[in-house]
Design an enzyme around this catalytic site. Structure first.
Site, PDB file in Angstrom:
ATOM      1  N   ASP A  10      20.708  17.720 -31.441  1.00  0.00           N
ATOM      2  CA  ASP A  10      22.153  18.466 -31.429  1.00  0.00           C
ATOM      3  C   ASP A  10      22.612  18.191 -32.578  1.00  0.00           C
ATOM      4  OD1 ASP A  10      24.222  19.975 -30.200  1.00  0.00           O
ATOM      5  OD2 ASP A  10      25.378  18.163 -30.096  1.00  0.00           O
ATOM      6  N   SER A  11      23.713  19.216 -32.901  1.00  0.00           N
ATOM      7  CA  SER A  11      24.598  18.847 -33.973  1.00  0.00           C
ATOM      8  C   SER A  11      25.204  17.497 -34.133  1.00  0.00           C
ATOM      9  CB  SER A  11      25.567  20.002 -34.157  1.00  0.00           C
ATOM     10  OG  SER A  11      26.595  19.908 -33.281  1.00  0.00           O
ATOM     11  N   CYS A  73      20.856  22.100 -28.000  1.00  0.00           N
ATOM     12  CA  CYS A  73      22.131  22.906 -28.811  1.00  0.00           C
ATOM     13  C   CYS A  73      22.101  24.024 -28.708  1.00  0.00           C
ATOM     14  CB  CYS A  73      21.996  22.175 -30.273  1.00  0.00           C
ATOM     15  SG  CYS A  73      23.131  23.261 -31.368  1.00  0.00           S
ATOM     16  N   GLU A 153      34.013  15.786 -30.346  1.00  0.00           N
ATOM     17  CA  GLU A 153      33.546  14.697 -31.635  1.00  0.00           C
ATOM     18  C   GLU A 153      34.578  13.722 -31.803  1.00  0.00           C
ATOM     19  OE1 GLU A 153      30.615  14.337 -33.328  1.00  0.00           O
ATOM     20  OE2 GLU A 153      29.681  15.942 -31.934  1.00  0.00           O
ATOM     21  N   CYS A 185      27.734  25.292 -24.358  1.00  0.00           N
ATOM     22  CA  CYS A 185      27.657  24.265 -25.649  1.00  0.00           C
ATOM     23  C   CYS A 185      27.391  22.965 -24.990  1.00  0.00           C
ATOM     24  CB  CYS A 185      29.029  24.742 -26.356  1.00  0.00           C
ATOM     25  SG  CYS A 185      28.984  23.227 -27.860  1.00  0.00           S
ATOM     26  N   HIS A 187      28.268  20.341 -25.684  1.00  0.00           N
ATOM     27  CA  HIS A 187      29.739  19.329 -25.934  1.00  0.00           C
ATOM     28  C   HIS A 187      30.521  19.507 -24.677  1.00  0.00           C
ATOM     29  CE1 HIS A 187      28.475  18.823 -30.162  1.00  0.00           C
ATOM     30  NE2 HIS A 187      29.543  17.930 -30.279  1.00  0.00           N
TER      31      HIS A 187
HETATM   32  N1  DGL Z   1      26.493  21.146 -28.922  1.00  0.00           N
HETATM   33  C1  DGL Z   1      26.217  22.308 -29.866  1.00  0.00           C
HETATM   34  C2  DGL Z   1      26.020  23.645 -28.989  1.00  0.00           C
HETATM   35  O1  DGL Z   1      25.697  23.569 -27.892  1.00  0.00           O
HETATM   36  C3  DGL Z   1      26.634  22.452 -31.135  1.00  0.00           C
HETATM   37  C4  DGL Z   1      28.040  22.842 -31.554  1.00  0.00           C
HETATM   38  C5  DGL Z   1      28.546  22.942 -32.834  1.00  0.00           C
HETATM   39  O2  DGL Z   1      28.026  22.092 -33.512  1.00  0.00           O
HETATM   40  O3  DGL Z   1      29.201  23.836 -33.293  1.00  0.00           O
HETATM   41  O4  DGL Z   1      26.060  24.747 -29.438  1.00  0.00           O
END
Ligand code: DGL
Length: 269
Positions: A10-11, A73, A153, A185, A187
């Site tokens: 993931d990012s 992600c 984050e 997402c 997150h």
């Molecule tokens: N958690 C990621 C997603 O599911 C990345 C979010 C991001 O880095 O903008 O899209």
């Protein structure tokens, strides 16, 4: 093959919501998690950039020796899946869009489904297209929530500020009378309680972590690739700021990962 690990990227910290479910279901597997914290967020970047990052992440994990890759992600799953599957044709790759879409269709009674995600995920229409293939009658309403990722984050997902931002993003989607909302997402599950508070009217929140984990399990079982070990482990890699990553992962996984995390530099091509 069964001795190799499962790669997850993931990012940033978001993919930990998927890792958590994989670990629960597959405690014997060795997992390699890469959080590309030097370049988070992905969601505001162009398609070409997200593809380039995703290829680099996959190469890095392949070097650890993996038998399967989970793209934890949504942004990478939306933009880079086709390229990754072409580029790494020998490697089984599981993304988050299809499992999340199926879960939402199953959960929704009215067929009115909301999707929230990064700008990139929403712009790609990945969920809209996948859902319309799986259920042509379903209606999909989308909303980008670009500030959600930095809030998570920063560990501010329970703050008043998070609540205000959630209100700003989610009020408009309420008028569509959705009964199901995809957290598009990885997150966003950390913001579940804030999102629930704002949506009030009993909207089911879809976190694809569990169904992704199930897909991983079924794939490994079906291909006789399950680890024989009883107890696996996790190694974490980040491209920057391990301290911040540790802080959030402690909240999410309820454990210290101090001895299992390394800061790494990804190779360019
Ligand atoms: N958690 C990621 C997603 O599911 C990345 C979010 C991001 O880095 O903008 O899209």
């Amino acid at each position: 093959m069964e001795n190799k690990g499962v790669g997850i990227f993931d990012s940033g910290v978001g993919g930990l919501t998927v890792l958590k479910e994989i670990r629960k279901l597959l405690p014997g597997e060795t997992l390699y998690y890469l959080g590309d914290t030097a370049r988070v967020p992905y969601g505001n970047k162009s398609k070409d950039t997200v593809i380039r990052y995703s290829i680099q992440n996959t190469r890095f994990l392949l070097k650890r020796g993996i038998k399967l890759l989970v793209v934890a992600c949504n942004t990478s799953s939306s933009y880079a899946m086709d390229t990754l599957r072409k580029e790494f044709s020998e490697l089984p790759i599981i993304g988050v869009i299809e499992p999340g879409s199926r879960q939402a269709i199953e959960a929704s009674k009215s067929g009115h489904i909301g999707v929230i995600g990064t700008k990139a995920t929403i712009k790609s229409n990945a969920y809209k297209n996948t859902i319309s293939i799986l259920d042509s009658k379903a209606r999909v309403y989308q909303q980008a929530c670009p500030l959600f990722v930095p809030i998570v984050e920063e560990g501010m997902h329970r703050s008043k500020f998070a609540h205000e931002i959630a209100k700003y993003y989610l009020e408009p989607i309420k008028k569509y009378h959705i009964d199901t909302l995809i957290l598009g997402c990885t997150h966003y599950p950390l913001l579940s309680s804030v999102i629930n508070d704002v949506m009030v009217n009993n909207v089911k929140l879809i976190n694809s972590g569990k169904s992704v984990a199930k897909k991983v399990y079924e794939y490994l079982l079906g291909h006789n690739m399950l680890a024989k070990a009883r107890k696996g482990g996790v190694e974490f890699f980040v491209t920057d700021a391990p301290e911040q990553f540790k802080k959030i992962s402690r909240l999410l996984l309820s454990e210290d990962i101090n001895d299992h995390i390394k800061e790494v530099v990804l190779e360019d091509e």
